[in-house]
Design an enzyme around this catalytic site. Structure first.
Site, PDB file in Angstrom:
ATOM      1  CE1 TYR A  72     -33.770 -59.448 104.141  1.00  0.00           C
ATOM      2  CE2 TYR A  72     -34.183 -61.727 104.745  1.00  0.00           C
ATOM      3  CZ  TYR A  72     -33.808 -60.459 105.091  1.00  0.00           C
ATOM      4  OH  TYR A  72     -33.478 -60.177 106.399  1.00  0.00           O
TER       5      TYR A  72
ATOM      6  CE  LYS B 202     -37.038 -57.723 105.371  1.00  0.00           C
ATOM      7  NZ  LYS B 202     -36.358 -58.648 106.253  1.00  0.00           N
TER       8      LYS B 202
END
Length: 318
Positions: free
Chosen positions: A134, A164
């Protein structure tokens, strides 16, 4: 087929009201067409929760989403490696579909190798689960480019499945895609107002986020975003652009008012009818003035019913 997911809010937040999570699942699936969920991320104030709260929230979303949601990915990032590993193990035990981790952001990794070593240790705690990095440098302060992180990452983290990417650096994102074309990575873009640009560059899906200014709008604009994804997939780029512009009109408006997690909670309560409650400190509850202005804008863009508007809809998005 492009997937749309959302980083979740958690209702209400002084004490979490777990009883409405089932209603939340049904709303996302039926009203917004969102079936991929990112739990305990930024919008959900995951790092403001205790470890026991994060475990319980994850359990509820996995349980309530069973046979309704396509994927439930649990964010397990923490400042403590041990806590992050415990959360990763727990995610595997409850049947989550994947785990994600942000870079530690107080004592920060100073280069790619140090960051990879941290991520590797977390991923190893749940060796059967797909692992996602992330990338959200505006909040972590870790400025290591995602392109660098992905270079050779699967050799060190065999379960690595994707990224992400919650940053506005489209050059970095494009290089992540371009340099990994031979790998079946998921490239999930997290800047709602730039999604169409990311799709052109190879994004395989989207998970809304809070980055510099805004929180995941897919909680309440999922239907409109899905329309953009469908138009892009059928190569109707003019329609896709119109949908993106429409979304941007709302985002541009609320950013000028001051927009973040607290304001997203207020809008989500307004649109869904599900009580999201206030955020936890240090965040402050959205003002009534903000909510009223946001509601008026949503109505003017035809994101809400505007039957009570006297002057009609002058800028509705088709």
């Amino acid at each position: 087929m492009y997937c749309l997911g959302t980083s979740l809010l958690h209702p209400p937040f002084r004490e979490i009201n777990f009883s409405v999570i089932g209603q939340y699942v049904d709303y996302l699936v039926k009203e917004q067409g969102v079936k991929n969920i990112f739990v305990n991320g930024t919008t959900g104030e995951g790092l403001s929760l205790s470890i026991s709260e994060r475990r319980r929230v994850a359990e509820e979303w996995v349980t309530k989403g069973r046979n309704k949601l396509d994927q439930v990915v649990i964010h397990v990032g923490a400042l403590s490696l041990k806590e992050s590993q415990e959360l990763a193990q727990h995610a595997a035990e409850i049947g989550a579909d994947g785990i994600a981790v942000i870079a530690p952001f107080f004592l920060k990794p100073w280069n790619k190798d140090v960051l990879i070593n941290f991520l590797k240790e977390v991923a190893a705690a749940a060796p059967a689960l797909p692992f996602y990095y992330y990338h959200i440098p505006a909040l972590t302060g870790v400025k290591i480019r995602a392109e660098e992180v992905l270079d050779g990452i699967q050799e060190k983290i065999p379960t690595f499945q994707g990224l992400k990417f919650s940053d506005t650096d489209l050059l970095d994102f494009a290089q992540c895609v371009d340099q990994n074309r031979q790998r079946q990575f998921a490239f999930l873009f997290g800047v709602d107002e730039q999604l169409l640009s990311a799709l052109v560059m190879g994004a395989t899906g989207a998970v809304g986020r809070m980055c510099c200014f805004l929180s995941s709008t897919y909680n309440y604009l999922g239907k409109k975003t899905n329309q953009m994804l469908e138009a892009f997939e059928r190569k109707d780029f003019s329609s896709a652009l119109n949908h993106q512009f429409c979304i941007q009109r709302f985002i541009n408006f609320v950013v000028k008012l001051g927009f973040g997690v607290s304001q997203t909670k207020a809008i989500m309560t307004l649109v869904s009818g599900i009580p999201m409650g206030p955020p936890r400190l240090p965040l402050q509850k959205a003002s009534r003035e903000f909510t009223d202005n946001a509601e008026a804008k949503l109505r003017s863009l035809d994101f809400l019913s505007f039957n009570d508007l006297k002057d009609g809809n002058l800028e509705a998005c088709s």
